[in-house]
Write an enzyme that holds these catalytic residues in place. Structure first.
Site, short mmCIF file in Angstrom:
data_model
loop_
_atom_site.label_atom_id
_atom_site.label_comp_id
_atom_site.label_asym_id
_atom_site.label_seq_id
_atom_site.Cartn_x
_atom_site.Cartn_y
_atom_site.Cartn_z
CG HIS A 425 4.29 4.98 -3.44
ND1 HIS A 425 3.93 5.09 -2.12
CD2 HIS A 425 3.28 4.29 -4.05
CE1 HIS A 425 2.76 4.51 -1.93
NE2 HIS A 425 2.34 4.01 -3.10
CB CYS A 441 1.59 1.36 -5.03
SG CYS A 441 1.03 2.32 -6.44
#
Length: 466
Positions: A425, A441
């Site tokens: 992301h 992440c």
């Protein structure tokens, strides 16, 4: 030699003529010839006549040939009268009026076979009954003509195209009313069985069904609407050139025969107008396919669907053939075409995450496409290693903002998950890329995350390692 002789006494003697031979008495022969012939004739007759006392449905046929017996049976049935007491008054009809028949020849042949005259033991047999067949239409017509006030004509079901709904629809049949033919038939049968030449019956008015039923019309409508649903020119299973419902209906003519059958015919000349324009809709060049595949060659995304090229074949006779097919209830006409195959371009894509170098690399056809510096999970939240695939993607999402998470980051852009809640992301809250910083992440710059988001389709392989 003379006629006489001279005796010794000088007298002359003449010979007496010989006594004629006594004739044989043949009177018995002449008397016996007629009697013998009669006996032979009687024997011969017994071989073709039915035994005395034989009867069929009260008709005495003893002593008759089978042919004469059949005629007698048919004649009796034809002449038997039924006096019908109807709501319109008294009506008299005969078996002939009612179209009544029996297989008289078969009955007579069986009577002779079972009871021949030459077999005395078969004389005076028990009478034989027989079922009468009545022509219902003839009977109804006869009764209607004699008592028109008792009859109301039925209305046949009809089929028509409704332009508003662009479908064929049924108008239901309506029953009529008339004298009960079954009651009249039963009375005729009873009289014939009893050997009576006339009888009387009270007959009520009963419904008279229409020759063309609603069910028969519905079946025709189903066939016709099936044509409209599928009408067109096909290449394989593809309806390459559809024919709209109104146009298809304009080609069709529906002709009822009044007995429940609806014949379908089609106008080949009208169809020809559509055939004349087929080439422009059917002919095309091949379109090559463009697909994204994984390292095993499996397609994960089709960018361009491949299409075969095709050229319409000879259309002579197509209109006539389609017209015949439509008349049989089939609206799908298969076109003859020559096809040209398409080629497929395959692009292999995969993603590699190196936790040691804190980089993410996009590989395309075995070559490096892009390499980005990233921030992976830190400490207890280290990003898991393994082989994964891109799954759920979303352009923006709040992260951790639910019970159970110790953080809440709003409006995280360009999210592409690959392992549960671990994904790529964009990151706007730090610029410390190259150092583990996240809760698991892969943090990327917003521009890098956007590029990966657009490049990596669902199913793209992700390999995470040190």
């Amino acid at each position: 030699m003379t006629d006489g002789a001279h005796g010794t006494d000088g007298a002359t003697y003449a010979w007496a003529p010989p006594e004629p031979a006594k004739r044989k008495n043949r009177s018995g022969l002449w008397i016996g010839i007629p009697a013998g012939a009669t006996a032979v004739a009687l024997i011969a007759a017994s071989l073709v006549l039915i035994a005395p006392g034989a009867s069929v449905a009260g008709v005495q046929i003893g002593g008759l040939t089978a042919g004469a017996a059949a005629q007698a049976i048919s004649s009796r049935l034809a002449q038997t009268t039924v006096q019908v007491e109807s709501p319109a008054g008294e009506v008299t009809v005969t078996g002939a009026d009612l179209g009544a028949t029996v297989d008289a020849a078969a009955l007579a042949d069986k009577a002779f076979a079972d009871n021949p005259m030459w077999k005395p033991s078969s004389w005076f047999p028990q009478g034989t009954g027989v079922a009468i067949q009545v022509n219902a239409a003839a009977a109804a017509t006869a009764l209607r003509e004699r008592a028109p006030g008792t009859y109301r004509a039925p209305v046949d079901a009809t089929v028509a195209y409704d332009a508003a709904s662009q479908t064929y629809v049924t108008t239901a049949a309506e029953a009529g009313e008339g004298i009960d033919v079954a009651a009249v038939t039963a009375a005729l049968q009873s009289a014939f069985d009893a050997g009576k030449t006339s009888t009387t019956v009270d007959a009520e008015l009963v419904p008279v069904e229409a020759p063309v039923s609603t069910e028969e019309a519905d079946a025709a409508v189903a066939t016709l609407n099936g044509i409209l649903d599928s009408a067109g020119f096909y290449v394989g299973d593809e309806r390459t050139v559809a024919v709209d419902r109104a146009t298809a209906a304009s080609w069709l003519t529906v002709t009822p025969d009044g007995k429940g059958d609806f014949a379908i015919s089609a106008d080949a000349a009208a169809i020809q107008k559509a055939v004349d324009g087929l080439a422009g809709s059917v002919n095309r060049a091949a379109v090559n396919a463009d697909v994204i595949v994984d390292t095993g060659g499996e397609v994960i995304k089709t960018l361009t669907e491949g299409k075969t090229g095709r050229a319409l074949g000879d259309t002579a006779g197509v209109a006539d053939a389609f017209a015949r097919q439509l008349a049989e209830g089939n609206g799908k006409f298969a076109l003859a075409v020559t096809e040209t195959p398409f080629e497929t371009t395959k692009t292999e894509r995969r993603i590699e995450v190196n936790l040691s170098t804190q980089t993410t690399t996009l590989w395309q056809n075995g070559q490096v496409y892009r390499t980005y510096t990233i921030s992976s999970g830190a400490g207890d939240h280290a990003t898991h290693t393994g082989e994964f695939r891109i799954g759920w993607k979303t352009a923006m999402q709040d992260m951790g903002c639910v019970p159970g998470y110790d953080y809440c980051t709003k409006d995280v852009p360009w999210v592409a998950y690959f392992n549960g809640d671990e994904g790529f992301h964009g990151t706007y809250w730090h610029n410390n890329f190259g150092t583990p910083m996240s809760h698991g992440c892969i943090n990327m710059t917003i521009s890098a995350a956007k590029e990966l988001y657009d490049w990596a389709y669902r199913g793209t392989q992700v390999s995470v390692h040190y």
